[in-house]
Design an enzyme around this catalytic site. Structure first.
Site, PDB file in Angstrom:
ATOM      1  N   VAL A  82       0.848  -1.196   0.000  1.00  0.00           N
ATOM      2  CA  VAL A  82       0.000   0.000   0.000  1.00  0.00           C
ATOM      3  C   VAL A  82       0.884   1.247   0.000  1.00  0.00           C
ATOM      4  O   VAL A  82       1.754   1.406   0.856  1.00  0.00           O
ATOM      5  CB  VAL A  82      -0.937  -0.008   1.218  1.00  0.00           C
ATOM      6  CG1 VAL A  82      -1.751   1.274   1.274  1.00  0.00           C
ATOM      7  CG2 VAL A  82      -1.860  -1.231   1.161  1.00  0.00           C
ATOM      8  N   LYS A  83       0.630   2.093  -1.001  1.00  0.00           N
ATOM      9  CA  LYS A  83       1.441   3.307  -1.126  1.00  0.00           C
ATOM     10  C   LYS A  83       0.698   4.451  -0.443  1.00  0.00           C
ATOM     11  O   LYS A  83      -0.469   4.725  -0.778  1.00  0.00           O
ATOM     12  CB  LYS A  83       1.616   3.598  -2.614  1.00  0.00           C
ATOM     13  CG  LYS A  83       2.917   4.226  -2.999  1.00  0.00           C
ATOM     14  CD  LYS A  83       2.990   4.247  -4.521  1.00  0.00           C
ATOM     15  CE  LYS A  83       4.220   4.897  -5.032  1.00  0.00           C
ATOM     16  NZ  LYS A  83       4.163   5.072  -6.490  1.00  0.00           N
ATOM     17  N   VAL A  84       1.379   5.093   0.500  1.00  0.00           N
ATOM     18  CA  VAL A  84       0.765   6.230   1.200  1.00  0.00           C
ATOM     19  C   VAL A  84       1.678   7.440   1.053  1.00  0.00           C
ATOM     20  O   VAL A  84       2.903   7.292   0.955  1.00  0.00           O
ATOM     21  CB  VAL A  84       0.530   5.920   2.707  1.00  0.00           C
ATOM     22  CG1 VAL A  84      -0.451   4.775   2.894  1.00  0.00           C
ATOM     23  CG2 VAL A  84       1.837   5.627   3.430  1.00  0.00           C
TER      24      VAL A  84
END
Ligand code: E4P
Length: 217
Positions: A82-84
């Site tokens: 998951v890219k945040v």
């Protein structure tokens, strides 16, 4: 050093994957737009082709929204990362997702201290954007060097440096010399890494001479 491909184009991913060249994939909302494909299905399709880490970016601005999106993305396949974004909300989401065994790639990193914050938040990857710093007249590769130097002094940091926004082979070379863990390259940059005029010239000469031998293998 690992190579990720920075694209949401499935044909490019399949082609590079068949050459055994890529260890993972990074995507972002702009790349998804360019692909013209529905995001969740696209990530599912990419994960079916590439067994390594596939970064899929959240779009919510607040932590609870990022958590909901992050859990949904992570549910697509076990190799989704998951890219945040590197914001207070993003780092808070990163910390909470890590506690749920969901790995995060913290994106849009432009300073060494931002990278320290991401490491303290438990990021699996930090994505320093080299080309975008060059775009504003700064030396993007210096950022990679600074992060490498700092991380090396703190062995308890588990975050991997994922050099991003690489725009030409010289960026990839610099990233390799600095010792980043991963370089994510657009497909055209990946293909340019093969090129050298003397390789092509030498091959043509060998082929011509081989034909003159009249032999076959
Ligand atoms: C990486 O994760 C980013 O998607 C990407 O490298 C950004 O590159 P750009 O600055 O060329 O858009």
């Amino acid at each position: 050093m690992q190579f990720f491909v920075d694209t949401a184009n499935l044909d490019d991913i399949k082609s590079l994957q068949s050459m055994g060249l890529i260890d993972g994939v990074t995507t972002n909302p702009s790349l998804v737009l360019k692909s013209g494909k529905p995001f969740l299905k696209l990530i599912e399709d990419i994960c079916a082709v590439v067994p390594g880490p596939v970064s899929a970016e959240v779009t919510a601005a607040d932590t609870s929204g990022m958590l909901a999106e992050g859990r949904k993305l992570a549910g697509i396949a076990p190799n989704v990362i998951v890219k945040v974004p590197l914001t207070p909300a993003g780092l808070s989401a990163c910390r909470q997702l890590k506690e749920e065994n969901i790995l995060c790639n913290v994106t849009l990193c432009f300073t060494p201290m931002q990278a320290v914050l991401a490491a303290k938040a438990g990021a699996a990857y930090i994505s320093p954007f080299v080309g975008r710093l060059d775009d504003i007249g700064q030396d993007g590769t210096e950022l990679l060097r600074d992060i490498r130097d700092i991380y090396d002094q703190y062995p308890d940091f588990e975050t991997q440096i994922l050099a991003a926004s690489l725009r030409h082979p010289a960026h990839v070379l610099a990233a390799a010399k600095i010792g980043v863990d991963v370089a994510t390259c657009p497909p055209d940059i990946m293909r340019k890494l093969f090129d050298h005029p003397l390789t092509e010239k030498g091959l043509a000469a060998f082929q011509a001479d081989w034909e003159k031998t009249g032999q076959s293998i």
